[in-house]
Structures are given as structure tokens and as C-alpha cells.
Design a protein around this motif. Structure first.
Motif, PDB file in Angstrom:
ATOM      1  N   ALA A 483       0.835  -1.208   0.000  1.00 21.80           N
ATOM      2  CA  ALA A 483       0.000   0.000   0.000  1.00 21.80           C
ATOM      3  C   ALA A 483       0.867   1.255   0.000  1.00 21.80           C
ATOM      4  O   ALA A 483       0.568   2.237  -0.694  1.00 21.80           O
ATOM      5  CB  ALA A 483      -0.924  -0.012   1.216  1.00 21.80           C
ATOM      6  N   ASP A 484       1.956   1.210   0.760  1.00 19.62           N
ATOM      7  CA  ASP A 484       2.841   2.371   0.804  1.00 19.62           C
ATOM      8  C   ASP A 484       3.541   2.576  -0.537  1.00 19.62           C
ATOM      9  O   ASP A 484       3.716   3.711  -0.995  1.00 19.62           O
ATOM     10  CB  ASP A 484       3.873   2.202   1.922  1.00 19.62           C
ATOM     11  N   LEU A 485       3.945   1.483  -1.174  1.00 20.47           N
ATOM     12  CA  LEU A 485       4.559   1.587  -2.497  1.00 20.47           C
ATOM     13  C   LEU A 485       3.597   2.208  -3.507  1.00 20.47           C
ATOM     14  O   LEU A 485       3.976   3.069  -4.302  1.00 20.47           O
ATOM     15  CB  LEU A 485       4.988   0.201  -2.985  1.00 20.47           C
ATOM     16  N   LEU A 486       2.351   1.771  -3.462  1.00 20.64           N
ATOM     17  CA  LEU A 486       1.353   2.322  -4.391  1.00 20.64           C
ATOM     18  C   LEU A 486       1.101   3.792  -4.121  1.00 20.64           C
ATOM     19  O   LEU A 486       0.901   4.577  -5.054  1.00 20.64           O
ATOM     20  CB  LEU A 486       0.052   1.527  -4.292  1.00 20.64           C
ATOM     21  N   LYS A 487       1.123   4.173  -2.855  1.00 24.51           N
ATOM     22  CA  LYS A 487       0.967   5.594  -2.520  1.00 24.51           C
ATOM     23  C   LYS A 487       2.132   6.403  -3.071  1.00 24.51           C
ATOM     24  O   LYS A 487       1.947   7.486  -3.647  1.00 24.51           O
ATOM     25  CB  LYS A 487       0.884   5.771  -1.001  1.00 24.51           C
ATOM     26  N   GLN A 488       3.355   5.856  -2.916  1.00 28.84           N
ATOM     27  CA  GLN A 488       4.532   6.536  -3.462  1.00 28.84           C
ATOM     28  C   GLN A 488       4.439   6.637  -4.988  1.00 28.84           C
ATOM     29  O   GLN A 488       4.789   7.654  -5.586  1.00 28.84           O
ATOM     30  CB  GLN A 488       5.800   5.771  -3.074  1.00 28.84           C
ATOM     31  N   TYR A 489       3.969   5.581  -5.610  1.00 29.92           N
ATOM     32  CA  TYR A 489       3.816   5.542  -7.069  1.00 29.92           C
ATOM     33  C   TYR A 489       2.835   6.619  -7.529  1.00 29.92           C
ATOM     34  O   TYR A 489       3.097   7.363  -8.481  1.00 29.92           O
ATOM     35  CB  TYR A 489       3.310   4.151  -7.456  1.00 29.92           C
ATOM     36  N   LYS A 490       1.726   6.720  -6.824  1.00 31.39           N
ATOM     37  CA  LYS A 490       0.718   7.736  -7.154  1.00 31.39           C
ATOM     38  C   LYS A 490       1.273   9.141  -6.921  1.00 31.39           C
ATOM     39  O   LYS A 490       1.133  10.030  -7.768  1.00 31.39           O
ATOM     40  CB  LYS A 490      -0.528   7.514  -6.302  1.00 31.39           C
ATOM     41  N   ASP A 491       1.912   9.347  -5.777  1.00 31.92           N
ATOM     42  CA  ASP A 491       2.461  10.664  -5.451  1.00 31.92           C
ATOM     43  C   ASP A 491       3.518  11.093  -6.457  1.00 31.92           C
ATOM     44  O   ASP A 491       3.651  12.278  -6.771  1.00 31.92           O
ATOM     45  CB  ASP A 491       3.084  10.649  -4.048  1.00 31.92           C
TER      46      ASP A 491
END
Length: 688
Positions: A483-491
Motif C-alpha cells: 500500500a505504501d509503495l502504491l501511494k509513493q507511485y501515485k504521489d
């Protein structure tokens, strides 16, 4: 096709291949003609001739670091106290009492006072914790419950009034305590806890209640027999004058006395029961707690992130329940850091026992020649040498985690808090899962003698197994990483900055996701395959592709299944992504450790281990690289061949590598781990 090539049936092995296999199998069955040498023996002789020199003292010093002295002090204390050493056979009741005496002896007689290091010097605290766990894993967990969980909650979630009141009692073990978070119906979902703490403005007290059986606090360490206090996590409820009647402020932590300090009897309204015999860790007294209108002073609310005034008003510097909850759990991340760190310590013990025995044990060999060490067999090397390399890799990765955690405790930097939360979740999950599997592999690698309880694999395996579950179930923790990786990807695509642990994605998403270079995909020289840049690029390329593809899948499935359904549909993909990312971090830290090693011989030895770790991981997932043409067939074969050769080279100095762990015989306590006279000690133990 080249003119000189001919078409052949690839589905069947060639005649030469079949002949070679028959010849190799016959070595075990048919005596060789006189004067004929075994090809295996030739290979071993050649490999041993190229043995690297290792300065064990320098390597050990680099590994153990500045906290070596405090660990040796702990080892020496227990070596001087045979009465405090855990026997092979012991009942649950006896083990619990021994575990308490071990802890009391360490603190009061051994003069080890770890509590102040929980905040002041976490690296030293974790070094102490690793050493204590080496004595007995039950002792290590009881130690962690007292200081990291119960004590840590007071320090990290409370304020000065709590530290002033409880610090000395926790430090000297007068105030033995529990960490009462998990409930019968809720473990990983902490926001779903049902225990209630209702404020009574008339008496200025909180009333702690267990509303139903599902809310009984379960698996609470120190509760069944020894605990006097508990940090109880409950929903803070305030009475209101509106139509709702109550106001739920979310989960908070409260100090609740559970036993009388003089009589040690349960206090009124508190029901304590024993969770009973477990698969392992039976030196820890896990219990269940039920609260029936238990009243505690308002000051017993650990109020760092939220408080209640005398007139019943709630105050907090954080505006929402979610932010307060995140801040609370963020301060408790030290438990995960400690488990990852301690799991590596347990892996070191198991690998040391297995490798020492494999060097000592001799089995079969060329006719009319001495039997060879079982570590000379390729199958044994395949089991143990990549594991040894992984142990070193995890050592440096968890060392880095401890450094980042220590920095976080000093700076309270918000970005670093999030970074450490995700990194600790990933490493705790990855390392403990690997160690759990490796303990079984080590047992199998030691054959029948590995099955003897005195050689410890059973106890180590059973005691460590729960590491995969407490302080966060491993599958749940990997989802947090994803989930954190996906948040970083989106950001990243919204112009945001990437946090420290994920910053490699900035480059990887811009370059690694381009079409693989068909020329590079075919390079197979040893220099290229042992180049840290190739290794790290391969790890990061895999993570980047997994991240991009799972993001696209989630977007697609969300349209028809909703966000929860889409997540569940992609769950295995997400877990693979998280593991891939953590492997990338582990390799990066191993490469840094090699480059920073000041001693030349130690650096060369660590480089050998690092290469084996990297190439073994690439080979184990070679299908992924082949599917996207990142690695051509010839290169894949070269990777496999080099991995086997590196295992041979590591085998030659495996003894030096495990000696660098610097674990004394009285800490290993396994007869088959002795460097000499192992069998004589073994026979004495059974009465000969």
C-alpha cells in the motif's frame, strides 16, 4: 540458425547428457578403477586451492560493532550461572518460573539496565535484546514484553507524569507489566478492538469494560502469572448531551493495575485466565483478561496524542481519529524492529549449528579414500550456503533499520516515521518468514542428529514460529508495504517527493521500465554477473514492473469490484511486489556494507557472500526475468552455473563466516555444533 547448426529434438536429453548422468550416479554404486580420481574430488581440490583468506577477528569486529561488549557481558553472566540455564526438558510451570528468575538475575545481579536505552540508545537496547534471546527465546520475549511493549508504551504514549511515576518500577522489575492489545476476535485489525473505556466525570475516572467474549484480551504475555500492570488498548468513550448519548474517540491506551502489589491477587473486577500450553515459548505466561467495570484514575490515560480534561472534554493536537491512531501505532513500531533484529540472531544460531555439523560429519566418498564432509556435497551447499549469505544480508539490513529507527526517535521527523513504519513491516515479515523456513531446512540438513532435542532445532523452530504472527501478521504487514509503495507511485506522478526507502523508484520508473536491452540481456561474463550495478538493477527492475502492473490491474478491477474487491483480486500480486521491494532494500544495504568494510580480506569475503545472495535470488525467480526477456537463456544458465560455483567458494570459508558470528559454545549449547569432540560430548549426554 548458423549454417553449421543442425536441428535437434529439444524435448529429449542428448546422448551425452544421459551418459554423464549415468556416470555421476554410478559413482555412488560402482567402485572406480585403480588410480582413477573422482571428478567431484578433483573439483573440490581445485576449489579449495583457491580458498580466500579471511581475517575472522576483523570480520567479527565489523559485524558485531560497538555493542559487542554489552552482549559478551550478558553471555558471561549466564555462563557463570548454570542454575539459570534452560534445560532441554522442562515443564511449562518450571519454565515460566525459570524465565522470571533469568530476567530478575540479569537485571538485579547482572546489573543490566536496559530500560533507559529504549529511548536514549535503541541500537544498544536491541543488541541487549538479541543477546538475551540467544540464551532462551522465551526469555527474550518476556524481556521484550516488559521493556519494549509495556515499558515502551509508557515512555512513547505517555507524558512526563507517567514516566516519573512508573520508570523506576519498570526498570528494576518491581512493576512487571503486560501489553493488552490483542483480543479474541481482533488481532491485526486494531481499530476494530471492542474493549471500552468510558469516562465518568463525576468520579474523574475511566471505567474499563469487556462488552462481550470477543473483546477478552487474549495471548497477553506476562498476564497469566507474573504481571502487575497492563497497558490496555480500548475505545475511549465520552458521555455527551446530544442525541447519540456517547462519543467514541477511537482506540487509546490506558494503564490498568491488574494485581495487588502486596498480595499479587487479581484486583476487583479483573478476571485472569491462563492461555495454557503453546507450540513454543512456554516460558512466557500468556493469559486472557476480562474487565468488569474496572475503575482507573483519569491520569492513567496515556495522553501523548489525546487527553480528557476534568470536565470531560477531549483535546488533541491531531484532528482526526485516523491520525491519532496512526501516531499511536507509529510509536509502537519498535516491537517490529526488535523482532526482525532478534530473528536474525536466531538464524545465526541455527546456521552455525548446521554448518559446523556439516563440516564435521563425513559420509561416503571415492572408493578406498577417506569419507568426505557432507558440506562437500553440492546438495548440502545448495541448502546452506545461500542461507548463510542471506543471514549476513539480513544482519546488515536490520542494522540499517535500527539506525533509521534510532534517528526517528531523535528527530520525530514525520516522513521518517512513515518510512520506518513501512520498512520495519517489510523486514519483520520477510526475515521472520525466511528464518522460520530455514530452521526446518537446518534440521533436515543435520539428518537424524538434527532431530535430537539437545541439538536445539526443535526448540528454536517452535519458539520462533510465532514471530511470523505477533507484532503484526506477516501477510498483513506485506500488504502495508504494498500500500505504501502504491501511494509513493501515485504521489510520484502527482509531483510528490519519494521518501528515503523508496527513492530508487524515481530512477527505476523513468528508466528500468523501458524495453530490456537485448545486448545486455545476453551478457554472461563473471565480471558482469558479479557487478553490483547489474544485480541491483535486476532487483529494482523486477520491483518496478510489479508495481506498474499491479497499479494498472487495481485501476481496472476497481471499476467493477470496488476498492476492497480489487485489492483482494490482486492480493498475491501485491504480496510479491512487497517481497520484491524488501529484497531490493536488503541487497542495497548489503552492497553498501561490502563497500564500507575497512578490512580488505573481510571486504572480499563479504563480496563473495553478497554475490551469492544476489544471484541466488535472481535464479530463484528466473522465470520472471525470462518472461520479459530481461535475461536471455544463455545468461540464465550462466547465472545458475556461477551461483553453484560461488556456493563452492563460500563452502571453503564457511567455518570462518560462522566463526565471525562469535557465538560461544555455551550459547549454542548443541553438541553437534562443537568444533571438536562433538560426538564424545554427544555420547556423554546420553550416558556412555
Amino acid at each position: 540458425m548458423e549454417p553449421s547448426q543442425t536441428v535437434e529434438d529439444k524435448s529429449q536429453p542428448s546422448v551425452a547428457t544421459v551418459t554423464r548422468r549415468i556416470q555421476r550416479l554410478s559413482l555412488h554404486l560402482i567402485p572406480l578403477p585403480p588410480l582413477q580420481c573422482s571428478p567431484q574430488l578433483d573439483m573440490l581440490t581445485c576449489a579449495k586451492a583457491n580458498k580466500q583468506e579471511v581475517d575472522v577477528a576483523s570480520l567479527s569486529s565489523y559485524m558485531r560493532g560497538k555493542h559487542r561488549e554489552i552482549q559478551e557481558k550478558i553471555f558471561d553472566f549466564f555462563n557463570s550461572r548454570p542454575d539459570l540455564q534452560t534445560p532441554t526438558e522442562i515443564s511449562m510451570k518450571e519454565h515460566r518460573e525459570l524465565c522470571l528468575r533469568q530476567l530478575l538475575g540479569l537485571v538485579r545481579e547482572g546489573k543490566i539496565k536496559p530500560f533507559r536505552y529504549v529511548v536514549e540508545d535503541p541500537a544498544k537496547y536491541f543488541a541487549i535484546s538479541e543477546a538475551v534471546g540467544s540464551i532462551d527465546i522465551s526469555l527474550g520475549i518476556k524481556f521484550g514484553v516488559q521493556y519494549s511493549l509495556w515499558g515502551g508504551s509508557v515512555l512513547n504514549l505517555g507524558t512526563k507524569k507517567h514516566r516519573d511515576k512508573y520508570f523506576d518500577g519498570i526498570d528494576n522489575l518491581d512493576y512487571l507489566g503486560c501489553f493488552a492489545m490483542t483480543e479474541l476476535h481482533h488481532g491485526s485489525n486494531v481499530q476494530g478492538l471492542q474493549t471500552v473505556a468510558t469516562f465518568d466525570p463525576i468520579t474523574d475516572e475511566f471505567i474499563i469494560d469487556t462488552p462481550n467474549d470477543g473483546a477478552i484480551k487474549w495471548w497477553i504475555g506476562n498476564a497469566a502469572v507474573h504481571g502487575k500492570f497492563a497497558t490496555v488498548f480500548a475505545r475511549l468513550v465520552l458521555p455527551t448531551h446530544d442525541s447519540k448519548g456517547v462519543s467514541d474517540m477511537g482506540v487509546h491506551a490506558f494503564i490498568v493495575p491488574i494485581r495487588d502489589l502486596k498480595t499479587h491477587q487479581p484486583l476487583p473486577g479483573i478476571e485472569i485466565n491462563d492461555c495454557g500450553h503453546k507450540i513454543g515459548l512456554n516460558g512466557v505466561d500468556n493469559g486472557a483478561l476480562r474487565f468488569r467495570s474496572v475503575r482507573i484514575p483519569r491520569d492513567n490515560l496515556l495522553n501523548r496524542f489525546g487527553d480528557v480534561t476534568r470536565d470531560g472534554k477531549y483535546t488533541s493536537s491531531l484532528p482526526t481519529i485516523n491520525k491519532r491512531f496512526a501516531a499511536t501505532l507509529g510509536e509502537l513500531v519498535g516491537g517490529r524492529v526488535g523482532l526482525a533484529h532478534s530473528s536474525v540472531g536466531i538464524l545465526k544460531i541455527a546456521v552455525t549449528i548446521a554448518v559446523r555439523y556439516s563440516l564435521l560429519r563425513q559420509q561416503f566418498g571415492p572408493p578406498k579414500q577417506p569419507e568426505v564432509s557432507i558440506l562437500d556435497y553440492q546438495s548440502q551447499q545448495h541448502k546452506l550456503m545461500p542461507m548463510l549469505a542471506s543471514t549476513y544480508a539480513f544482519h546488515f539490513a536490520t542494522q540499517y533499520l535500527v539506525e533509521k529507527y534510532s534517528e526517528m526517535k531523535k528527530t520525530h521527523d514525520e516522513q521518517l516515521v512513515g518510512d520506518v513504519h513501512a520498512l520495519s513491516a517489510g523486514l519483520k515479515s520477510y526475515v521472520t518468514s525466511f528464518t522460520a523456513k530455514s530452521l526446518s531446512t537446518c534440521r533436515e540438513a543435520c539428518g537424524g542428529h538434527g532431530y535430537a532435542a539437545v541439538n536445539r532445532f526443535g526448540t528454536l523452530r517452535n519458539d520462533h514460529d510465532i514471530f511470523q504472527t505477533f507484532e503484526g501478521d506477516n501477510t498483513v504487514l506485506l500488504q502495508q508495504v504494498a500500500a505504501d509503495l502504491l501511494k509513493q507511485y501515485k504521489d510520484k506522478f502527482q509531483g510528490g517527493a519519494l521518501s528515503v526507502t523508496w527513492n530508487y523508484l524515481r530512477e527505476s520508473m523513468n528508466t528500468y521500465l523501458s524495453q530490456p536491452n537485448p545486448v545486455t540481456a545476453r551478457w554472461e561474463s563473471e565480471d558482469h554477473l558479479r557487478d553490483p550495478k547489474f544485480q541491483l538493477d535486476a532487483f529494482r527492475y523486477r520491483t518496478s514492473r510489479l508495481l506498474q502492473s499491479v497499479a494498472a490491474r487495481l485501476q481496472k478491477h476497481t471499476k467493477t469490484l470496488g476498492s476492497f474487491g480489487a485489492w483482494n483480486r490482486c492480493l498475491n500480486h501485491l504480496l510479491t511486489l512487497a517481497e520484491s521491494h524488501i529484497e531490493s532494500v536488503i541487497l542495497a544495504k548489503f552492497i553498501e556494507a561490502v563497500q564500507n568494510c575497512p578490512d580488505a580480506s573481510s571486504q572480499a569475503a563479504l563480496k563473495l557472500l553478497c554475490d551469492l545472495y544476489a544471484l541466488d535470488r535472481i535464479w530463484k525467480d528466473i522465470g520472471t526475468y525470462r518472461n520479459v526477456d530481461y535475461v536471455a537463456p544463455n545468461k540464465a544458465k550462466a547465472i545458475n552455473k556461477l551461483t553453484q560455483y560461488l556456493s563452492f567458494q563460500v563452502r571453503n570459508i564457511a567455518g570462518e563466516f560462522i566463526d565471525a558470528f562469535d557465538l560461544p559454545p555455551y550459547i549454542l549449547r548443541a553438541p553437534i555444533a562443537m568444533q571438536s569432540e562433538a560426538y564424545s560430548q554427544y555420547t556423554q549426554l546420553v550416558g556412555f
